[in-house]
Design a protein around this motif. Structure first.
Motif, mmCIF file in Angstrom:
data_model
loop_
_atom_site.group_PDB
_atom_site.id
_atom_site.type_symbol
_atom_site.label_atom_id
_atom_site.label_comp_id
_atom_site.label_asym_id
_atom_site.label_seq_id
_atom_site.Cartn_x
_atom_site.Cartn_y
_atom_site.Cartn_z
ATOM 1 N N ARG A 102 0.838 -1.212 0.000
ATOM 2 C CA ARG A 102 0.000 0.000 0.000
ATOM 3 C C ARG A 102 0.868 1.254 0.000
ATOM 4 O O ARG A 102 0.542 2.238 -0.682
ATOM 5 N N ILE A 103 1.951 1.237 0.754
ATOM 6 C CA ILE A 103 2.870 2.386 0.784
ATOM 7 C C ILE A 103 3.469 2.615 -0.591
ATOM 8 O O ILE A 103 3.552 3.750 -1.076
ATOM 9 N N GLU A 104 3.896 1.528 -1.224
ATOM 10 C CA GLU A 104 4.471 1.649 -2.571
ATOM 11 C C GLU A 104 3.443 2.192 -3.557
ATOM 12 O O GLU A 104 3.776 3.009 -4.420
ATOM 13 N N LEU A 108 3.476 5.927 -5.831
ATOM 14 C CA LEU A 108 3.290 6.052 -7.281
ATOM 15 C C LEU A 108 2.355 7.203 -7.661
ATOM 16 O O LEU A 108 2.410 7.693 -8.794
ATOM 17 N N LYS A 109 1.504 7.640 -6.734
ATOM 18 C CA LYS A 109 0.559 8.728 -6.965
ATOM 19 C C LYS A 109 -0.268 8.513 -8.227
ATOM 20 O O LYS A 109 -0.279 9.328 -9.151
ATOM 21 N N MET A 115 -5.956 4.026 -8.214
ATOM 22 C CA MET A 115 -5.537 3.807 -6.829
ATOM 23 C C MET A 115 -6.564 2.942 -6.100
ATOM 24 O O MET A 115 -6.193 2.013 -5.378
ATOM 25 N N ARG A 116 -7.836 3.230 -6.297
ATOM 26 C CA ARG A 116 -8.894 2.433 -5.662
ATOM 27 C C ARG A 116 -8.811 0.987 -6.120
ATOM 28 O O ARG A 116 -8.934 0.051 -5.325
#
Length: 171
Positions: A102-104, A108-109, A115-116
């Motif tokens: 999740r952090i990675e 990536l933005k 993202m969802r």
């Protein structure tokens, strides 16, 4: 008349002398209450340093790693779910793995829709792995814990303990 003129010249000289001495004393010692800013703080003395003070900006805390995040939460999760050491280790390793993912993904933005999608995929894989690794009752308790939060779950456990204690005391 000559005496009055001499007396006036003498007075003028004395007054000028007092004026210069008074100005010198006043400039060196401020209002006379210690000079250099001592006393009640009204002196004209040197109150500030001539050297500019460096502006110290507060350090931005580095974001926590997945291990730090999970290790910080594991004691309360273990207590809420009443896990043994083995179950706690399994849960911890799985959570670290998926929190890191999740952090990675956050780094990536990605656009919100993507993202969802990525987060849902990670959650599904995490649930599958937890289902396979933990006993069914512990897995269901963990899902319930995720919905309600750790604090509410711990509160429920305490209430249940109190009810059990009351029942035992009645019998």
């Amino acid at each position: 008349m000559n005496n009055t003129i001499k007396l006036n010249r003498f007075n003028v000289i004395i007054m000028t002398l007092f004026l210069f001495i008074g100005a010198e004393v006043y400039s060196q010692y401020g209002y006379g209450n210690g000079g250099y800013g001592y006393g009640r703080g009204y002196g004209y003395g040197r109150q500030r340093s001539a050297i500019p003070q460096a502006q110290v900006t507060p350090k931005e805390e580095a974001p926590k790693t997945a291990e730090e995040l999970v290790d910080g939460e594991m004691p309360s999760i273990t207590e809420a779910l009443q896990l043994n050491d083995f179950e706690s280790a399994v849960l911890s390793s799985i959570l670290k793995k998926f929190v890191q993912e999740r952090i990675e993904a956050r780094i990536l933005k990605l656009p919100p829709e993507k993202m969802r999608e990525v987060y849902e995929n990670i959650t599904l894989r995490q649930d599958e792995e937890l289902k396979a690794s933990l006993p069914l009752e512990k897995y269901e308790a963990f899902v319930e814990l995720q919905k309600n939060g750790v604090a509410k779950t711990l509160k429920k456990k305490k209430k249940q303990k109190k009810k059990r204690q009351k029942k035992k005391n009645k019998n």
